[in-house]
Design a protein around this motif. Sequence first.
Motif, PDB file in Angstrom:
ATOM      1  N   LEU A   1       0.822  -1.210   0.000  1.00 44.33           N
ATOM      2  CA  LEU A   1       0.000   0.000   0.000  1.00 44.33           C
ATOM      3  C   LEU A   1       0.857   1.261   0.000  1.00 44.33           C
ATOM      4  CD1 LEU A   1      -2.794  -1.215   2.412  1.00 44.33           C
ATOM      5  CD2 LEU A   1      -3.149  -0.377   0.080  1.00 44.33           C
ATOM      6  N   THR A   2       1.960   1.241   0.722  1.00 45.79           N
ATOM      7  CA  THR A   2       2.859   2.397   0.721  1.00 45.79           C
ATOM      8  C   THR A   2       3.357   2.694  -0.688  1.00 45.79           C
ATOM      9  OG1 THR A   2       3.587   1.964   2.998  1.00 45.79           O
ATOM     10  CG2 THR A   2       5.026   3.320   1.620  1.00 45.79           C
ATOM     11  N   LEU A   3       3.757   1.646  -1.396  1.00 46.49           N
ATOM     12  CA  LEU A   3       4.250   1.820  -2.759  1.00 46.49           C
ATOM     13  C   LEU A   3       3.132   2.222  -3.719  1.00 46.49           C
ATOM     14  CD1 LEU A   3       6.744  -1.188  -3.022  1.00 46.49           C
ATOM     15  CD2 LEU A   3       7.279   1.224  -2.679  1.00 46.49           C
ATOM     16  N   MET A   4       1.934   1.665  -3.533  1.00 42.75           N
ATOM     17  CA  MET A   4       0.804   1.996  -4.417  1.00 42.75           C
ATOM     18  C   MET A   4       0.386   3.448  -4.238  1.00 42.75           C
ATOM     19  SD  MET A   4      -1.330  -1.584  -3.970  1.00 42.75           S
ATOM     20  CE  MET A   4      -2.612  -1.297  -5.165  1.00 42.75           C
ATOM     21  N   ILE A   5       0.419   3.923  -3.003  1.00 41.98           N
ATOM     22  CA  ILE A   5       0.071   5.330  -2.751  1.00 41.98           C
ATOM     23  C   ILE A   5       1.092   6.254  -3.412  1.00 41.98           C
ATOM     24  CG2 ILE A   5      -0.087   7.093  -0.948  1.00 41.98           C
ATOM     25  CD1 ILE A   5      -1.247   4.863   0.875  1.00 41.98           C
ATOM     26  N   GLU A   6       2.350   5.904  -3.309  1.00 41.17           N
ATOM     27  CA  GLU A   6       3.383   6.707  -3.957  1.00 41.17           C
ATOM     28  C   GLU A   6       3.231   6.678  -5.476  1.00 41.17           C
ATOM     29  OE1 GLU A   6       5.633   8.710  -2.566  1.00 41.17           O
ATOM     30  OE2 GLU A   6       4.584   8.246  -0.678  1.00 41.17           O
ATOM     31  N   GLN A   7       2.877   5.518  -6.008  1.00 44.33           N
ATOM     32  CA  GLN A   7       2.663   5.410  -7.451  1.00 44.33           C
ATOM     33  C   GLN A   7       1.488   6.273  -7.888  1.00 44.33           C
ATOM     34  OE1 GLN A   7       1.877   1.413  -8.811  1.00 44.33           O
ATOM     35  NE2 GLN A   7       1.547   2.041 -10.942  1.00 44.33           N
ATOM     36  N   GLY A   8       0.424   6.280  -7.074  1.00 46.18           N
ATOM     37  CA  GLY A   8      -0.751   7.078  -7.413  1.00 46.18           C
ATOM     38  C   GLY A   8      -0.456   8.560  -7.487  1.00 46.18           C
ATOM     39  N   LYS A   9       0.486   9.022  -6.678  1.00 44.83           N
ATOM     40  CA  LYS A   9       0.840  10.448  -6.673  1.00 44.83           C
ATOM     41  C   LYS A   9       1.540  10.864  -7.954  1.00 44.83           C
ATOM     42  CE  LYS A   9       1.327  10.768  -1.627  1.00 44.83           C
ATOM     43  NZ  LYS A   9       2.284  10.978  -0.506  1.00 44.83           N
ATOM     44  N   THR A  10       2.120   9.882  -8.655  1.00 48.57           N
ATOM     45  CA  THR A  10       2.853  10.212  -9.881  1.00 48.57           C
ATOM     46  C   THR A  10       1.966  10.185 -11.119  1.00 48.57           C
ATOM     47  OG1 THR A  10       3.480   7.903 -10.334  1.00 48.57           O
ATOM     48  CG2 THR A  10       4.911   9.180  -8.857  1.00 48.57           C
ATOM     49  N   LEU A  11       0.752   9.674 -10.987  1.00 51.62           N
ATOM     50  CA  LEU A  11      -0.143   9.547 -12.137  1.00 51.62           C
ATOM     51  C   LEU A  11      -1.014  10.791 -12.291  1.00 51.62           C
ATOM     52  CD1 LEU A  11      -1.346   5.841 -11.736  1.00 51.62           C
ATOM     53  CD2 LEU A  11       0.482   6.710 -13.217  1.00 51.62           C
ATOM     54  N   ALA A  12      -1.211  11.202 -13.526  1.00 55.71           N
ATOM     55  CA  ALA A  12      -2.090  12.339 -13.793  1.00 55.71           C
ATOM     56  C   ALA A  12      -3.518  11.983 -13.415  1.00 55.71           C
ATOM     57  CB  ALA A  12      -2.008  12.715 -15.272  1.00 55.71           C
TER      58      ALA A  12
ATOM     59  N   ARG B   1      -6.314  12.176 -14.911  1.00 60.18           N
ATOM     60  CA  ARG B   1      -7.109  11.477 -15.926  1.00 60.18           C
ATOM     61  C   ARG B   1      -6.403  10.238 -16.473  1.00 60.18           C
ATOM     62  NH1 ARG B   1     -10.120  16.214 -19.520  1.00 60.18           N
ATOM     63  NH2 ARG B   1     -11.120  17.271 -17.746  1.00 60.18           N
ATOM     64  N   ASP B   2      -5.335   9.850 -15.876  1.00 62.20           N
ATOM     65  CA  ASP B   2      -4.627   8.645 -16.318  1.00 62.20           C
ATOM     66  C   ASP B   2      -5.529   7.435 -16.071  1.00 62.20           C
ATOM     67  OD1 ASP B   2      -2.895   6.334 -16.466  1.00 62.20           O
ATOM     68  OD2 ASP B   2      -1.198   7.699 -16.290  1.00 62.20           O
ATOM     69  N   PRO B   3      -5.810   6.632 -17.112  1.00 60.59           N
ATOM     70  CA  PRO B   3      -6.706   5.473 -16.940  1.00 60.59           C
ATOM     71  C   PRO B   3      -6.181   4.444 -15.938  1.00 60.59           C
ATOM     72  CG  PRO B   3      -5.590   5.395 -19.068  1.00 60.59           C
ATOM     73  CD  PRO B   3      -5.333   6.754 -18.493  1.00 60.59           C
ATOM     74  N   ARG B   4      -4.889   4.485 -15.654  1.00 62.64           N
ATOM     75  CA  ARG B   4      -4.327   3.530 -14.698  1.00 62.64           C
ATOM     76  C   ARG B   4      -4.733   3.841 -13.254  1.00 62.64           C
ATOM     77  NH1 ARG B   4       1.866   4.036 -16.247  1.00 62.64           N
ATOM     78  NH2 ARG B   4       1.138   6.206 -16.465  1.00 62.64           N
ATOM     79  N   ARG B   5      -5.186   5.061 -13.017  1.00 68.41           N
ATOM     80  CA  ARG B   5      -5.583   5.446 -11.660  1.00 68.41           C
ATOM     81  C   ARG B   5      -6.770   4.617 -11.168  1.00 68.41           C
ATOM     82  NH1 ARG B   5      -4.049  10.334  -9.264  1.00 68.41           N
ATOM     83  NH2 ARG B   5      -6.094  10.450  -8.277  1.00 68.41           N
ATOM     84  N   GLY B   6      -7.729   4.364 -12.061  1.00 67.16           N
ATOM     85  CA  GLY B   6      -8.918   3.603 -11.679  1.00 67.16           C
ATOM     86  C   GLY B   6      -8.557   2.206 -11.213  1.00 67.16           C
ATOM     87  N   ASP B   7      -7.704   1.534 -11.978  1.00 67.76           N
ATOM     88  CA  ASP B   7      -7.290   0.185 -11.607  1.00 67.76           C
ATOM     89  C   ASP B   7      -6.481   0.205 -10.310  1.00 67.76           C
ATOM     90  OD1 ASP B   7      -6.793  -2.727 -12.234  1.00 67.76           O
ATOM     91  OD2 ASP B   7      -4.722  -1.987 -12.260  1.00 67.76           O
ATOM     92  N   LEU B   8      -5.630   1.214 -10.162  1.00 66.03           N
ATOM     93  CA  LEU B   8      -4.813   1.314  -8.949  1.00 66.03           C
ATOM     94  C   LEU B   8      -5.687   1.530  -7.714  1.00 66.03           C
ATOM     95  CD1 LEU B   8      -1.901   1.391  -7.871  1.00 66.03           C
ATOM     96  CD2 LEU B   8      -1.956   3.888  -8.183  1.00 66.03           C
TER      97      LEU B   8
END
Length: 218
Positions: free
Chosen positions: A29-40, A42-49
């Motif tokens: 979860l720590t890594l996923m939260i950090e990854q989410g901060k780097t995504l725009a 409207r990035d479609p990957r945000r929904g899956d994350l």
Amino acid sequence: NLAAHRNIQFLGWQTNSPQLEIDGLKGQLTLMIEQGKTLARRDPRRGDLRRRAAAKFFRLSIQLEKCSDHAGALEAIHDALAVRRSGLLYLRALERTGRSQNNPSLIDQALTRQMGLVVDPNLQALFLVDQAYAAMALGNTDVARAHLARALELNEKCLPARVSLGRLLLEHEQWDKLLAIREDPSGPSVPHPSDGQSWLRANDAWRQGDIHEQKRGD
């Protein structure tokens, strides 16, 4: 990296070690939260994350509960709902946590949000009955009565609502309202001797007559 933390979680699951699984989940979860901060935004990957993160938070809550960390488990459920506000699975978990912790306010919060996700009036009526029980546990009888009345507006044959509202009205000696809800919503009918429910209808009719005679003087 993410794979290493996932392996730790899997090892915890294999060895039936909740604490090891908790460590793996928190690392992911720590890594996923950090990854989410780097995504725009409207990035479609945000929904899956977000979906995966919510599932991880939910799994984390289960393992924390096994370790008797009730506060941590509740926080993890709230985190899951912060990511997936309309997640019915997580709202049900929030309701169960409220019941296990004997927290009527938390139960009411979870039920209110669940009710907003269903459109079937019969289900909505049942949610309102549960909300009424939570209100009664908090001593809010007026709120409880309003919930039960609304439940009967949605489904006039909702037996839990009719019985619970009847009890409240009986306690407060509101005889006219009590008689009104005891009327059969399907309309008057004459019980047939072969009807297995005839004795129940006869008993109810007798009770209505008793209310008229003893309480209203009719």
